[in-house]
Design a protein around this motif. Structure first.
Motif, short mmCIF file in Angstrom:
data_model
loop_
_atom_site.label_atom_id
_atom_site.label_comp_id
_atom_site.label_asym_id
_atom_site.label_seq_id
_atom_site.Cartn_x
_atom_site.Cartn_y
_atom_site.Cartn_z
N ARG A 93 0.85 -1.18 0.01
CA ARG A 93 -0.12 -0.20 0.06
C ARG A 93 0.74 1.19 0.00
N SER A 94 2.13 1.34 0.62
CA SER A 94 2.96 2.18 0.94
C SER A 94 3.42 2.60 -0.56
N PHE A 95 3.77 1.47 -1.48
CA PHE A 95 4.20 1.53 -2.77
C PHE A 95 3.56 2.45 -3.49
N GLY A 140 11.40 16.08 10.88
CA GLY A 140 10.45 14.95 10.84
C GLY A 140 9.04 15.66 11.04
N SER A 141 8.58 15.69 12.33
CA SER A 141 7.10 16.16 12.42
C SER A 141 7.07 17.60 12.21
N ASP A 142 8.17 18.15 11.95
CA ASP A 142 8.29 19.59 11.72
C ASP A 142 8.77 19.96 10.36
N LEU A 242 0.14 15.17 1.56
CA LEU A 242 0.08 14.28 2.87
C LEU A 242 -1.40 13.79 2.90
N THR A 243 -2.16 14.93 2.72
CA THR A 243 -3.63 14.68 2.96
C THR A 243 -4.23 13.61 1.93
N GLU A 244 -3.54 13.50 0.64
CA GLU A 244 -3.90 12.45 -0.51
C GLU A 244 -3.62 10.99 0.03
N ALA A 245 -2.22 11.09 0.63
CA ALA A 245 -1.80 9.77 1.06
C ALA A 245 -2.52 9.43 2.33
N ARG A 246 -2.82 10.25 3.08
CA ARG A 246 -3.32 9.95 4.65
C ARG A 246 -4.80 9.38 4.25
N LEU A 247 -5.50 9.85 3.23
CA LEU A 247 -6.92 9.15 2.91
C LEU A 247 -6.58 7.69 2.57
N TYR A 365 4.58 7.55 10.17
CA TYR A 365 4.57 8.25 9.18
C TYR A 365 3.25 8.89 8.73
N GLU A 366 3.56 9.71 7.65
CA GLU A 366 2.31 10.45 7.53
C GLU A 366 1.73 11.56 8.45
N GLY A 367 2.56 11.85 9.42
CA GLY A 367 2.16 12.44 10.75
C GLY A 367 2.09 11.54 11.77
N THR A 368 2.74 11.64 12.97
CA THR A 368 2.66 10.55 14.02
C THR A 368 1.41 10.70 14.76
P1 TGC Z 1 0.77 25.18 8.67
O1 TGC Z 1 1.19 26.67 8.67
O2 TGC Z 1 -0.06 24.72 9.58
O3 TGC Z 1 0.15 25.24 7.12
C1 TGC Z 1 0.78 25.57 6.00
C2 TGC Z 1 0.02 25.64 4.65
O4 TGC Z 1 -0.40 24.50 4.34
C3 TGC Z 1 -1.69 24.09 4.61
N1 TGC Z 1 -2.16 22.64 5.17
C4 TGC Z 1 -2.49 21.81 4.50
N2 TGC Z 1 -3.07 21.63 3.29
C5 TGC Z 1 -3.46 20.43 3.01
N3 TGC Z 1 -3.31 19.26 3.67
C6 TGC Z 1 -2.84 19.49 4.88
N4 TGC Z 1 -2.88 18.28 5.57
C7 TGC Z 1 -2.42 20.69 5.47
N5 TGC Z 1 -1.80 21.09 6.50
C8 TGC Z 1 -1.39 22.34 6.25
C9 TGC Z 1 -2.16 25.33 5.43
O5 TGC Z 1 -3.58 25.59 5.32
C10 TGC Z 1 -1.11 26.45 5.01
O6 TGC Z 1 -1.71 26.90 3.87
P2 TGC Z 1 -1.34 28.38 3.30
O7 TGC Z 1 -2.08 28.38 1.98
O8 TGC Z 1 -2.17 29.26 4.36
O9 TGC Z 1 -0.03 28.54 3.44
O10 TGC Z 1 1.92 24.27 8.39
P3 TGC Z 1 3.13 23.81 9.72
O11 TGC Z 1 4.49 23.78 9.03
O12 TGC Z 1 2.75 24.65 10.74
O13 TGC Z 1 2.69 22.64 9.81
C11 TGC Z 1 1.79 22.08 10.93
C12 TGC Z 1 1.65 20.37 10.98
C13 TGC Z 1 2.68 19.94 12.24
C14 TGC Z 1 0.56 19.81 10.93
C15 TGC Z 1 2.50 19.77 9.58
O14 TGC Z 1 3.98 20.08 9.58
C16 TGC Z 1 2.57 18.08 9.69
O15 TGC Z 1 1.33 17.57 9.40
N6 TGC Z 1 3.52 17.52 10.26
C17 TGC Z 1 3.75 16.13 10.04
C18 TGC Z 1 4.67 15.78 9.02
C19 TGC Z 1 4.26 14.60 8.14
O16 TGC Z 1 3.17 14.18 8.31
N7 TGC Z 1 5.30 14.16 7.26
C20 TGC Z 1 4.96 13.04 6.25
C21 TGC Z 1 6.28 13.05 5.37
S1 TGC Z 1 5.80 11.85 4.07
C22 TGC Z 1 5.53 10.40 4.63
O17 TGC Z 1 5.78 9.85 5.91
C23 TGC Z 1 5.52 9.32 3.54
S2 TGC Z 1 5.33 7.69 4.20
C24 TGC Z 1 4.98 6.75 2.75
C25 TGC Z 1 3.34 6.25 2.50
O18 TGC Z 1 2.82 7.24 2.69
O19 TGC Z 1 3.32 5.09 2.30
#
Ligand code: TGC
Ligand code: FAD
Length: 395
Positions: A93-95, A140-142, A242-247, A365-368
Motif C-alpha cells: 500500500r505504501s508503494f 520529521g514532524s516539523d 500528505l492529505t492525499e496519502a493519509r486518505l 509516518y504521514e504524521g505521527t
Molecule cells: P501550517 O502553517 O499549518 O500550514 C501551512 C500551509 O499548508 C496548509 N496545510 C495543509 N493543506 C492540505 N493538507 C494538509 N494536511 C495541510 N496542513 C496544512 C495550510 O492551510 C497552510 O496553507 P497556506 O495556503 O495558508 O500557506 O504548517 P506547519 O508547517 O505549521 O505544519 C503543521 C503540521 C505539524 C500539522 C505539519 O507540519 C504536519 O502535518 N507534520 C507532520 C509531518 C508529516 O506528516 N510528514 C510526512 C512525510 S511523508 C511520509 O511520511 C510518507 S510515508 C510513505 C507512505 O505514505 O506510504
C-alpha cells in the motif's frame, strides 16, 4: 440469518457496484499473487517489484487522478484498493501511496502541462517509479524546519540537502524533492541519475521490510527551470500531498486490521486447550468481539471520509481523525490478535506479527499519532499546541 463475522454490518452494502468490483479485484490479486510469498519477501527484506506491471495494468498508480493515463476513480474506489492491498502488506500500500498520492498528485496538481505530459502517463504505467522527499534527519514532524535549499544559478536551480526515511528512494527514477527557496518552499522533479544525487538504504529495519526506505543526499544537484513545479511556493504544496496519502492510510489500516482479526478468528476455531476449542472461552470471545467491532467501526469511518471527499467537503482535519482512529485501532487489533495465537502468533507463519510491525511505521509516518492528536486538538480549541509556549505562554 447470522451476520457475516468478517463484515458484520454489511459495509460492502454501502459500496457501489464499481467500488465492490475494485475491492474484489484487488483482493483477488492479493490472494493469488501476494499472500503465498509475502512472509518470505518480508523476512528477506524484499519489495516484490515483479508485481509492478500487474499493479499498473490494474490502474493502481494515480488511480484517483483524472487524465494523463490515470484511472480517474473516486475516493472510495481508491480507498478500497488501499484497504485490500494493505490486507496483504502495508509495504505494498505504501508503494502505491507514494507513487500515486505523493509523486503523481503534486505533478498533477502543481505541475506545468509539459511536466504532466512528460511524467504522469509513464508513472501510471509503472515505467517511472517515484519517491517523495520531505522528511530530513532533523525535520520529521516539523517539515517546515527543513534545511534543504534550492537556489537559482543563471537559468538553473542548484539543490543541496539531505532527506531521510524516503520510501522507494533507492529504486526511484524520479524524486519529488521539497526545498526552501527565496520564493518559499518549492517542489522539484529530480531524476535520480542526476549528478550529485545519491540514495543510501536504511538497513536493519524490523518494520516495513517489504518496502525500500532510503536516505537521499543532494550535493549541488543542478536542474533546469522546467524541473521546478510552478504551481505552489509554500508548505501547502507538500502538506496537501500528505492529505492525499493519509486518505489511503485511513482505509489501508483497516485492511491490515481485518487480516489480523481474520487470522485470529480462524485460529480460535481450530486451536484446542483444556479439551475444548479456545473460541469457547469467554475471554477469547471478548477479544474477537473487540476486534470485529474495531474493524467495522474503522471501515465505516473510512467510507464516510471517502464520501465526504467525493462530495468535495473533506477537510485535512477530518482525514487526521481517520488516521488517528484507524491506525491506533489497527495496532490494538494486531496486538489482541497476536495474543489469541499464543506463541504461534510471533512467527511469520501467520500474518499478524508482520502487520503489527508494519503498523508501527504507519503509526509514525504521514504524521505521527501525536501530531494528528494535536491537529485535532487545534481544530477543537482553535489553539495550536505544536510548539512549547514562549515566555509569555500561548495566546
Ligand atoms: P501550517 O502553517 O499549518 O500550514 C501551512 C500551509 O499548508 C496548509 N496545510 C495543509 N493543506 C492540505 N493538507 C494538509 N494536511 C495541510 N496542513 C496544512 C495550510 O492551510 C497552510 O496553507 P497556506 O495556503 O495558508 O500557506 O504548517 P506547519 O508547517 O505549521 O505544519 C503543521 C503540521 C505539524 C500539522 C505539519 O507540519 C504536519 O502535518 N507534520 C507532520 C509531518 C508529516 O506528516 N510528514 C510526512 C512525510 S511523508 C511520509 O511520511 C510518507 S510515508 C510513505 C507512505 O505514505 O506510504
Ligand atoms: P520526530 O518528529 O522526531 O518525533 C519523535 C517523537 O516526538 C514522536 O513520538 C512524535 O510524535 C513526538 N513529537 C514530535 N513533535 C511533537 C509535538 N509538537 N508535540 C508532541 N509530540 C511531538 N518521509 C518522507 O518525506 N517520505 C517518505 O516516503 C517517508 N517514508 C517513510 C517510511 C518509513 C518506513 C518511515 C519509518 C518513515 C517515513 N517517512 C517518510 C518519515 C516520516 O514521515 C517521519 O518519520 C515522521 O514524520 C516523524 O518524524 P520523525 O521520525 O523525525 O519523528
Amino acid at each position: 440469518m447470522v451476520p457475516d463475522p468478517l463484515d458484520f454490518l454489511d459495509t460492502a452494502g454501502l459500496l457501489s457496484d464499481s467500488e465492490r468490483l475494485v475491492a474484489q479485484t484487488v483482493r483477488e490479486f492479493v490472494t493469488s499473487q501476494v499472500l503465498g510469498e509475502i512472509g518470505e519477501w518480508w523476512e528477506a527484506g524484499e519489495l516484490p517489484l515483479g508485481l509492478v506491471p500487474e499493479m499498473a495494468r490494474m490502474g493502481m498508480f494515480g488511480m484517483h487522478l483524472e487524465g494523463y493515463g490515470c484511472a480517474g476513480m473516486g475516493a472510495v474506489e481508491y480507498g478500497m484498493a488501499a484497504l485490500e492491498l494493505e490486507a496483504g502488506d502495508s509495504g505494498l500500500r505504501s508503494f502505491v501511496s507514494v507513487q500515486g498520492s505523493l509523486c503523481m498528485f503534486p505533478i498533477h496538481q502543481y505541475g506545468s502541462e509539459e511536466q504532466k505530459q512528460e511524467w504522469l502517463p509513464r508513472m501510471a504505467r509503472g515505467e517511472v517509479i517515484g519517491c517523495f522527499g520531505l522528511t530530513e534527519p532533523d525535520a520529521g514532524s516539523d517539515p517546515g524546519s527543513m534545511r534543504t535549499t534550492a537556489r537559482r544559478a543563471g537559468g538553473d536551480w542548484i539543490i543541496d540537502g539531505t532527506k531521510a526515511w524516503i520510501t522507494n528512494g533507492g529504486i526511484a527514477d524520479l524524486a519529488v524533492i521539497w526545498a526552501k527557496t527565496s520564493e518559499g518552499v518549492r517542489g522539484f522533479l529530480v531524476p535520480t541519475d542526476a549528478p550529485g544525487f545519491e540514495a543510501h538504504p536504511i538497513e536493519r529495519k524490523v518494520s516495513m521490510r517489504a518496502s525500500v526506505t532510503s536516505a537521499l543526499v543532494l550535493d549541488g544537484v543542478r536542474l533546469p527551470e522546467e524541473m521546478m513545479l510552478p504551481g505552489v511556493a509554500s508548505m501547502r504544496g507538500p502538506l496537501s500531498c500528505l492529505t492525499e496519502a493519509r486518505l489511503g492510510i485511513v482505509f489501508g489500516a483497516m485492511g491490515a486490521a481485518r487480516a489480523c482479526y481474520e487470522a485470529a478468528l480462524h485460529y480460535a476455531s481450530e486451536r484446542r486447550q483444556f479439551g475444548v476449542s479456545i473460541s469457547s472461552f469467554q475471554l477469547t470471545q471478548a477479544k474477537l468481539v473487540e476486534m470485529m467491532v474495531a474493524v467495522q467501526r474503522g471501515t465505516l469511518l473510512a467510507i464516510r471520509i471517502g464520501r465526504l471527499r467525493e462530495e468535495g467537503k473533506l477537510t485535512p482535519e477530518q482525514v487526521s481523525m481517520g488516521k488517528y482512529n484507524n491506525v491506533g485501532d489497527a495496532l490494538a487489533v494486531a496486538r489482541t490478535a497476536r495474543s489469541v495465537l499464543g506463541a504461534n502468533g510471533i512467527t511469520l507463519d501467520y500474518p499478524i506479527m508482520r502487520h503489527m510491525a508494519n503498523l508501527e511505521t504507519v503509526y509514525t509516518y504521514e504524521g505521527t499519532h501525536d501530531i494528528h492528536t494535536l491537529i485535532l486538538g487545534h481544530a477543537l480549541t482553535g489553539v495550536p499546541a505544536f510548539r512549547a509556549p514562549g515566555p509569555a505562554g500561548r495566546s
